[in-house]
Design an enzyme around this catalytic site. Structure first.
Site, PDB file in Angstrom:
ATOM      1  N   HIS A   1       7.925   1.593   3.617  1.00 16.51           N
ATOM      2  CA  HIS A   1       7.629   3.222   3.511  1.00 16.51           C
ATOM      3  C   HIS A   1       6.102   3.550   3.787  1.00 16.51           C
ATOM      4  O   HIS A   1       5.535   2.752   3.816  1.00 16.51           O
ATOM      5  CB  HIS A   1       7.996   3.362   1.919  1.00 16.51           C
ATOM      6  CG  HIS A   1       7.763   4.758   1.615  1.00 16.51           C
ATOM      7  ND1 HIS A   1       9.152   5.535   1.717  1.00 16.51           N
ATOM      8  CD2 HIS A   1       6.640   5.461   1.113  1.00 16.51           C
ATOM      9  CE1 HIS A   1       8.374   6.665   1.161  1.00 16.51           C
ATOM     10  NE2 HIS A   1       7.237   6.817   0.934  1.00 16.51           N
TER      11      HIS A   1
ATOM     12  N   ASP B   1      13.829  12.057  -9.577  1.00 19.44           N
ATOM     13  CA  ASP B   1      12.904  12.220  -8.753  1.00 19.44           C
ATOM     14  C   ASP B   1      13.229  13.730  -8.129  1.00 19.44           C
ATOM     15  O   ASP B   1      12.369  14.303  -7.704  1.00 19.44           O
ATOM     16  CB  ASP B   1      12.802  11.059  -7.716  1.00 19.44           C
ATOM     17  CG  ASP B   1      11.690  11.356  -6.738  1.00 19.44           C
ATOM     18  OD1 ASP B   1      10.657  11.643  -7.245  1.00 19.44           O
ATOM     19  OD2 ASP B   1      11.881  11.862  -5.543  1.00 19.44           O
TER      20      ASP B   1
ATOM     21  N   ARG C   1       7.117  19.642  -9.181  1.00 18.37           N
ATOM     22  CA  ARG C   1       5.863  19.289  -8.940  1.00 18.37           C
ATOM     23  C   ARG C   1       5.275  20.237  -7.879  1.00 18.37           C
ATOM     24  O   ARG C   1       4.216  20.637  -7.768  1.00 18.37           O
ATOM     25  CB  ARG C   1       5.634  17.783  -8.592  1.00 18.37           C
ATOM     26  CG  ARG C   1       5.656  16.764  -9.860  1.00 18.37           C
ATOM     27  CD  ARG C   1       6.075  15.455  -9.311  1.00 18.37           C
ATOM     28  NE  ARG C   1       4.758  14.916  -8.438  1.00 18.37           N
ATOM     29  CZ  ARG C   1       4.988  14.082  -7.429  1.00 18.37           C
ATOM     30  NH1 ARG C   1       6.144  13.211  -7.328  1.00 18.37           N
ATOM     31  NH2 ARG C   1       3.890  13.540  -6.815  1.00 18.37           N
TER      32      ARG C   1
ATOM     33  N   SER D   1       7.313   8.088  -8.103  1.00 19.62           N
ATOM     34  CA  SER D   1       8.454   8.588  -7.205  1.00 19.62           C
ATOM     35  C   SER D   1       8.766   7.721  -5.916  1.00 19.62           C
ATOM     36  O   SER D   1       9.927   7.452  -5.881  1.00 19.62           O
ATOM     37  CB  SER D   1       7.838   9.992  -6.665  1.00 19.62           C
ATOM     38  OG  SER D   1       8.518  10.634  -5.678  1.00 19.62           O
TER      39      SER D   1
ATOM     40  N   LYS E   1      12.566   4.955  -5.833  1.00 19.55           N
ATOM     41  CA  LYS E   1      13.433   5.177  -4.536  1.00 19.55           C
ATOM     42  C   LYS E   1      13.605   3.833  -3.866  1.00 19.55           C
ATOM     43  O   LYS E   1      14.698   3.273  -3.575  1.00 19.55           O
ATOM     44  CB  LYS E   1      13.015   6.507  -3.802  1.00 19.55           C
ATOM     45  CG  LYS E   1      13.189   7.698  -4.315  1.00 19.55           C
ATOM     46  CD  LYS E   1      12.896   8.938  -3.393  1.00 19.55           C
ATOM     47  CE  LYS E   1      11.243   8.809  -3.556  1.00 19.55           C
ATOM     48  NZ  LYS E   1      10.822  10.150  -3.186  1.00 19.55           N
TER      49      LYS E   1
HETATM   50  N1  URA Z   1       6.562  10.790  -1.340  1.00 16.48           N
HETATM   51  C1  URA Z   1       7.404  10.823  -2.344  1.00 16.48           C
HETATM   52  O1  URA Z   1       8.702  10.203  -2.170  1.00 16.48           O
HETATM   53  N2  URA Z   1       6.955  11.065  -3.548  1.00 16.48           N
HETATM   54  C2  URA Z   1       5.779  11.681  -3.775  1.00 16.48           C
HETATM   55  O2  URA Z   1       5.470  11.959  -4.921  1.00 16.48           O
HETATM   56  C3  URA Z   1       4.965  11.892  -2.669  1.00 16.48           C
HETATM   57  C4  URA Z   1       5.279  11.416  -1.477  1.00 16.48           C
END
Ligand code: URA
Length: 442
Positions: free
Chosen positions: A82, A161, A168, A183, A187
């Site tokens: 990621h 999320d 947010r 967050s 995932k």
């Molecule tokens: N990427 C994400 O998936 N979540 C965040 O809060 C910031 C970047």
């Protein structure tokens, strides 16, 4: 339990317990708690932070809010990657083929571009015919046949999320380390790989603009991984200026192909090899230095490029474009960005370059905008290079002359030329593992 009391507790700087965090997440997903109360709590978290225990509990509650993928149909160790997002970051397209050469499986779910940062799915959309909406069976069978697959994030993964991120975005609570870490990690955990490699970007083109906050984010995510028994390594890498020479969807896929053929720019090649080596290391393929050798051999031997071709073919794309680049979407117009003075390029601002690419049409102005897959920037010169008056620094591409004219103006604001060389910013600044931190920056 009352949401009011949870907000008050966090506002007063106290630690929330598991029951309070579960109450807030499940109540919000079930629409029993209104946006205004969740907004207040998010702001209190943003201001007062969370302990590692709270952040892990928050991640767990978010993970439990939806579906989790069972990867048992894919044999062997699965590794995920990621990036926290950047400008010109096409490393996924290079790193996954390299790692898969050594029998490591990578089931990858990617997203579209966000703001001025690019997304892997938008980049792959420029390959004619490439299908990125796969059902679970197609996704798993591609991983089993090719070694990796790239599909669009879908299904009911971490619905908490989706709701919290949208809130947010409009309540100035994106830039919070516990909120970003939970967050991202919820995932990654929902996807079910055995180990996770995180590329935490730092600098003007990243969420985290300074090294210390990037380090803090990296440490928090590695701790979360540890609390879920998933080995996690985070690399902090420079995003002060764009990565590689290409920004924009088809331009970046072409640059990824060139890099897989051993002809890529030095920074992109170096970072891709380092990230791939860390994934191989996580998969138990040997020491980090041996894994670096493996990663660079996969490029030199051409096997990584063949893996990339295999992926494109398996997911319905036209593999001819990978050798015959004129078959990619082509921009109708282009403009050169020419230097009006002599000196070193200082401050090639990644965020401004990202904005230029959005203006050109390579990114979205709003969530419903159509993107121009051919639009973008090709740099001839980068930060630290010496240039003479009249030298071309970059070329910008678009199919819309108005966008091109506006982008040209902003592009000239994205760099400075002066007589002094800029301070050296290492591309790879730190490596954070469960055992500690290696710093490559003072
Ligand atoms: N990427 C994400 O998936 N979540 C965040 O809060 C910031 C970047």
């Amino acid at each position: 339990m009352r949401m009011y009391d949870i907000i008050e507790k966090k506002r007063n700087g106290n630690e929330l317990n598991k029951e309070e965090i579960d109450f807030f997440i499940s109540g919000y997903v079930k629409e029993e708690i209104p946006d205004y109360q969740v907004s207040a709590l998010l702001m209190a978290i943003c201001i007062n932070g969370m302990t590692n225990e709270e952040t892990s509990e928050l991640t767990k509650a978010m993970l439990e809010s939806g579906e989790k993928i069972d990867l048992s149909a894919i044999p062997g160790i699965k590794v995920d990657k990621h990036s926290t997002g950047g400008v010109g970051d096409k490393t996924t397209l290079i790193v996954l083929p390299i790692v898969s050469v050594y029998g490591v499986h990578i089931p990858k779910m990617s997203g579209r571009g966000l703001g001025y940062t690019g997304g892997t799915i938008d980049k792959l959309e420029s390959v004619p015919g490439f299908k990125f909406s796969l059902d679970k069976e197609q996704f798993f069978s591609t991983v089993n046949r090719v070694g990796f697959s790239i599909t669009h994030q879908s299904g009911n993964l971490v619905p908490a999320d989706k709701k919290i991120y949208a809130l947010r975005d409009v309540t100035a609570t994106v830039e919070s380390i516990p909120l970003i870490a939970s967050s991202i990690m919820s995932k990654k955990l929902a996807l079910g790989s055995d180990c996770i490699l995180l590329d935490v970007k730092t600098g003007r083109g990243a969420f985290m603009k300074d090294f210390e906050s990037s380090l803090s984010l990296a440490k928090t995510m590695v701790e979360i991984g540890k609390s879920f028994q998933k080995e996690t390594v985070a690399i902090i890498t420079d995003m002060d200026s764009p990565l590689g020479n290409a920004v924009g969807n088809s331009l970046e896929v072409i640059e990824a192909c060139e890099t897989l053929k051993g002809k890529g720019p030095e920074d992109l090649t170096k970072l891709s090899i380092y990230l791939a080596a860390n994934m191989l290391y996580l998969a138990g393929k040997g020491s980090l230095s041996k894994c670096k050798e493996l990663a660079s051999n996969a490029i030199q031997s051409g096997t990584a490029f063949l893996k990339f071709k295999g992926l494109i073919s398996e997911q319905g794309g036209d593999t001819e474009v990978l050798d015959n680049y004129v078959k990619f979407p082509q921009a109708k117009f282009s403009e050169e960005i020419v230097s009006d003075s002599e000196g070193y390029i200082n401050n090639l601002d990644a965020e401004k370059c990202g904005l230029v690419s959005v203006i050109l049409g390579a990114g979205r102005e709003n969530k419903d905008s159509e993107i121009d897959l051919s639009a973008g920037i090709l740099f001839n010169k980068k930060r630290g290079d010496y240039i003479k008056q009249g030298d071309t620094i970059a070329k910008i591409y678009s199919s819309d002359t108005k966008k091109l004219a506006l982008a040209k103006k902003v592009m000239y604001e994205s760099f400075e030329i002066n007589k002094s060389t800029p301070a050296v910013l290492p591309l790879i600044q730190a490596r954070v593992t469960k055992d500690g931190i290696e710093r490559f920056i003072r």
